[in-house]
Write a protein that holds these residues in place. Structure first.
Motif, PDB file in Angstrom:
ATOM      1  N   ILE A 117       0.863  -1.175   0.000  1.00 42.02           N
ATOM      2  CA  ILE A 117       0.000   0.000   0.000  1.00 42.02           C
ATOM      3  C   ILE A 117       0.907   1.235   0.000  1.00 42.02           C
ATOM      4  O   ILE A 117       1.756   1.395   0.875  1.00 42.02           O
ATOM      5  N   PHE A 118       0.736   2.086  -0.988  1.00 40.20           N
ATOM      6  CA  PHE A 118       1.528   3.312  -1.086  1.00 40.20           C
ATOM      7  C   PHE A 118       0.712   4.489  -0.554  1.00 40.20           C
ATOM      8  O   PHE A 118      -0.440   4.689  -0.956  1.00 40.20           O
ATOM      9  N   MET A 137      -0.522  -5.596   5.459  1.00 43.97           N
ATOM     10  CA  MET A 137       0.352  -5.293   4.327  1.00 43.97           C
ATOM     11  C   MET A 137       1.280  -4.137   4.664  1.00 43.97           C
ATOM     12  O   MET A 137       0.918  -3.237   5.420  1.00 43.97           O
ATOM     13  N   PRO A 138       2.484  -4.126   4.091  1.00 43.07           N
ATOM     14  CA  PRO A 138       3.407  -3.018   4.332  1.00 43.07           C
ATOM     15  C   PRO A 138       2.983  -1.762   3.587  1.00 43.07           C
ATOM     16  O   PRO A 138       2.281  -1.832   2.573  1.00 43.07           O
ATOM     17  N   ARG A 139       3.427  -0.619   4.098  1.00 41.08           N
ATOM     18  CA  ARG A 139       3.179   0.638   3.391  1.00 41.08           C
ATOM     19  C   ARG A 139       4.507   1.270   3.003  1.00 41.08           C
ATOM     20  O   ARG A 139       5.520   1.123   3.682  1.00 41.08           O
ATOM     21  N   LEU A 140       4.501   1.981   1.876  1.00 42.49           N
ATOM     22  CA  LEU A 140       5.666   2.699   1.397  1.00 42.49           C
ATOM     23  C   LEU A 140       5.249   4.073   0.884  1.00 42.49           C
ATOM     24  O   LEU A 140       4.115   4.253   0.419  1.00 42.49           O
ATOM     25  N   LYS A 141       6.179   5.037   0.964  1.00 42.74           N
ATOM     26  CA  LYS A 141       5.985   6.323   0.310  1.00 42.74           C
ATOM     27  C   LYS A 141       6.560   6.242  -1.102  1.00 42.74           C
ATOM     28  O   LYS A 141       7.276   5.302  -1.451  1.00 42.74           O
ATOM     29  N   ASP A 147       7.180   5.299  -9.518  1.00 38.95           N
ATOM     30  CA  ASP A 147       7.736   4.368  -8.530  1.00 38.95           C
ATOM     31  C   ASP A 147       6.786   3.226  -8.201  1.00 38.95           C
ATOM     32  O   ASP A 147       7.173   2.274  -7.505  1.00 38.95           O
ATOM     33  N   ILE A 148       5.559   3.302  -8.679  1.00 37.53           N
ATOM     34  CA  ILE A 148       4.516   2.335  -8.299  1.00 37.53           C
ATOM     35  C   ILE A 148       4.342   1.311  -9.414  1.00 37.53           C
ATOM     36  O   ILE A 148       4.326   1.661 -10.602  1.00 37.53           O
ATOM     37  N   PRO A 149       4.224   0.019  -9.071  1.00 31.19           N
ATOM     38  CA  PRO A 149       3.996  -1.013 -10.102  1.00 31.19           C
ATOM     39  C   PRO A 149       2.763  -0.706 -10.936  1.00 31.19           C
ATOM     40  O   PRO A 149       1.828  -0.027 -10.493  1.00 31.19           O
ATOM     41  N   ASP A 150       2.765  -1.219 -12.166  1.00 34.59           N
ATOM     42  CA  ASP A 150       1.697  -0.891 -13.111  1.00 34.59           C
ATOM     43  C   ASP A 150       0.330  -1.420 -12.696  1.00 34.59           C
ATOM     44  O   ASP A 150      -0.681  -0.803 -12.992  1.00 34.59           O
ATOM     45  N   GLU A 151       0.280  -2.574 -12.033  1.00 32.86           N
ATOM     46  CA  GLU A 151      -1.012  -3.172 -11.695  1.00 32.86           C
ATOM     47  C   GLU A 151      -1.571  -2.532 -10.412  1.00 32.86           C
ATOM     48  O   GLU A 151      -1.385  -3.033  -9.309  1.00 32.86           O
TER      49      GLU A 151
END
Length: 273
Positions: A117-118, A137-141, A147-151
């Motif tokens: 989860i971004f 689920m982990p979170r990231l900035k 920077d985010i995967p396409d799906e």
């Protein structure tokens, strides 16, 4: 007249798991029996794929032919590999459009992918943290959408019910011209590809599996289960479910804190253990 059931799909939150977040032992034993009988078991959830990994592993739904409908129908994924058989994701231009609609700094936007989860917040709000705790689920900035995967499975908005209502009053009509929008809980709403949805995914699943909708049984509790319980051969709503979903179902059973799922299936399928 009873239907010839070949596939049973279960919503997770409020349905398959109880108020403690656990699958009842009676349900686990019954699912094992159903698999031995050759009945296909499908998990059908609003969670992204790795937001329910311990549930599918605990139910031994990890064979190559075990599938999950995830992200409220944005994907159908193979449990053993995570490979998408159906992909109704959001494009990054879609996410940028949604972000541009947010005009209240108290409203936080998160981007949900298969594994992460971004969210670009130093202090995520209580609604986000509660949802994140449920799905483990982990979170990231991120610096940019590159920077985010396409799906991208979905975008979620989190805030107080009052702030979400204000946003909906201003922007929901424009958003629904391009996306599917739904309020999953008082503090969380989600925005999806317009072709996504649990009932739409069940139709896709019928094509993939060769099992007709009339030979499916579906258990659910929420508003995002309403169309599904009315679509399949046997639609079952939980007693703790939303009133519209209960009205649309063929059967209403006990709550998710009771062994009502196992009791109903044993009776409907004449299973004696």
């Amino acid at each position: 007249m009873k239907k010839d059931i070949k596939l049973i799909a279960f919503d997770i939150d409020g349905t398959l798991i109880n108020s403690k977040g656990e699958v009842l032992d009676e349900t686990k034993a019954l699912i094992k029996k159903l698999k031995e009988m050759g009945i296909k078991i499908i998990l059908c959830t609003g969670r992204t794929f790795n937001g329910h990994w311990w549930i599918r592993e605990g139910l031994d739904l990890m064979n190559d032919d075990d599938l999950s409908i995830v992200s409220t129908g944005a994907f159908i994924r193979q449990n053993s590999t995570g490979r998408a058989l159906v992909n109704k994701s959001l494009a990054k231009d879609d996410v940028a459009f949604i972000f541009d609609q947010i005009d209240d700094p108290r409203l936080q936007m998160s981007i949900h992918t298969r594994d992460i989860i971004f969210i670009n917040e130093d202090e995520p709000n209580e609604a986000f943290l509660k949802d994140k705790g449920l799905v483990r689920m982990p979170r990231l900035k991120y610096d940019s959408l590159d920077d985010i995967p396409d799906e991208i499975a979905r975008v979620c908005l989190s805030a107080s019910p009052e702030i979400l209502k204000d946003f909906e009053d201003k922007h929901r009509a424009d958003i629904e011209k391009r996306f599917k929008y739904m309020r999953n809980a008082p503090f969380i709403s989600e925005i999806l590809n317009p072709k996504a949805g649990k009932s739409e995914a069940l139709r896709d699943l019928a094509d993939i599996s060769g099992i007709g909708l009339d030979n499916m049984m579906y258990f659910g509790d929420g508003l995002n289960d309403l169309k599904s319980v009315g679509l399949v051969g046997v639609g079952v709503a939980m007693g703790n479910g939303a009133e519209p979903t209960r009205k649309a179902a063929d059967y209403v059973i006990g709550t998710n804190d009771e062994p009502s799922i196992a009791d109903f299936i044993r009776k409907y399928l004449d299973i004696n253990e």
